[in-house]
Motif scaffolding. Sequence first.
Motif, short mmCIF file in Angstrom:
data_model
loop_
_atom_site.label_atom_id
_atom_site.label_comp_id
_atom_site.label_asym_id
_atom_site.label_seq_id
_atom_site.Cartn_x
_atom_site.Cartn_y
_atom_site.Cartn_z
N LYS A 77 0.83 -1.20 0.00
CA LYS A 77 0.00 0.00 0.00
C LYS A 77 0.87 1.26 0.00
O LYS A 77 0.51 2.26 -0.62
N LEU A 78 1.98 1.18 0.71
CA LEU A 78 2.90 2.32 0.76
C LEU A 78 3.92 2.19 -0.37
O LEU A 78 4.33 1.09 -0.73
N ASN A 79 4.34 3.31 -0.90
CA ASN A 79 5.26 3.31 -2.03
C ASN A 79 6.54 2.54 -1.71
O ASN A 79 7.26 2.85 -0.76
N THR A 200 2.57 7.68 0.36
CA THR A 200 1.28 7.38 -0.27
C THR A 200 0.98 8.15 -1.54
O THR A 200 0.08 7.76 -2.29
N ASP A 305 3.70 12.97 4.54
CA ASP A 305 3.37 13.24 3.14
C ASP A 305 2.85 14.66 2.95
O ASP A 305 3.04 15.26 1.88
N VAL A 425 -4.56 9.33 2.78
CA VAL A 425 -3.80 8.36 3.58
C VAL A 425 -4.74 7.37 4.24
O VAL A 425 -4.50 6.15 4.24
N LEU A 428 -6.36 5.02 1.57
CA LEU A 428 -5.37 4.10 1.02
C LEU A 428 -5.03 3.00 2.02
O LEU A 428 -4.98 1.81 1.67
N ALA A 429 -4.82 3.38 3.27
CA ALA A 429 -4.46 2.40 4.30
C ALA A 429 -5.59 1.41 4.54
O ALA A 429 -5.35 0.22 4.80
#
Length: 452
Positions: A77-79, A200, A305, A425, A428-429
């Motif tokens: 999920k995180l870059n 993110t 971010d 964030v 996405l999480a």
Amino acid sequence: MPACKEGSVAKYASAEAYNKAAADPALLHACTQQLTAVIVHDVFKPPVASRIYAYSYLAAYEALRYQSEEHASLAGKLNQFTTVPAPDPASAYCFPLAGVTAFISVGKGLTFNQALWEEFEEEFYRSYQQMGMPAEVYDKSIAYGQEVAAHVLSYAGQDNYKETRAFRHTISYQPGGWEPTPPVFAEACEPQWNSIRSFTLDSVAHFAPPAPTTYSLDTNSAFYRLTKEVYDTGINLQEEQKTIAYFWDDNPFVTSVRGHAAFAEKKMTPPGHWIDIARTVSQQKKQGMLEAAETYTLTALALNDAFIACWDAKYKTDRIRPVTVITQHIDKGWMPFLETPGFPEYVSGHSSISAAAGRVLTHTFGENVAFTDSTEYVYGHGVRSFASFEEAYWEASMSRVYGGIHYRDGAEQGTYLGERIGDWVWALAKGNKQELLAVESNKVPVLKASTE
């Protein structure tokens, strides 16, 4: 930290008992306060502090989450974040111990003062040794926490931070361009921060704010009106406005100049302030350790971010600060109530990161959660109470106008930027595609009515 010796302390009757004791959220909160104390001592700049918090909490969460099947990894999920090493299914672990160990190990790895950590660890790990878990469980848990920390530190080592250490900002000397500000005329802070890998965002300009109001000294121009508002507010500052500005100052290195001598005072950073708000409400809501770790992690990711996106806007717009315009063109004796930080104005960093953190905390705890913020009490800034996180982050935003260091559009657009990043964030999480699409559709919001 010392290994746990079998038989050195009285044992709990079962693994359930020592795991429950080990998962006391107060232990994670203590680690949080220690990390903040080290960050304040080491005088990390706010963007750098946000990076330290984010990686430390990520490590804690990834180690802790194995105690519950309901909490998924953030890997994928995180870059560029890959799955952490899995614990041995044939071994017994105390995952709360692994989590705090991962946190401390990353915190130590990203800060300078190791002596402060060593003093803390000696007492901290003694409390775990007294819980009576078997020595093998204790040692394996410590080792696993360190393994997760090594994975996260390797991930941190690839975010371009080291490569940005030697950069310096070149002053443009263009009309309306930023230049160093009194009293210390410091170099620009972190001019390459937009090249740090975010956790993110698809790009640093993912939620880029609209262009700032065009610079103009025409007394009928929108920019001059914004400047005059800062000036008029400053010379007619009300006591409540002073209180608000001072409460949210969060300048980690406040400078006082007396004659030819300069004195500096260490204080809390803006991200540290919001991490402490997260702690306050987590304790208020009686979150367990894993839930608290998730709250801290998502808050810290949003802070990080938001700094990256905000700093991208700052150095692309290179906008002059109010104190420079006012002292050169309106009143050479005017000074802002707060010390102007050393970097371009648009958009406001504190506004951006406060809104980002505030939105994550709103998603976590709810829309109308009242709390009392005593974060800055130890620094003499008092205590304030809020009816919601939104009320708090808008007050933080407007404090920059009261303090004389931001124009209104810089504060407001910073807030809108942070709100979108906080929502992003969270969605996405949580893997909520519908929410992600909703955030995407609101990249550049219409400016709403100003609030005072």
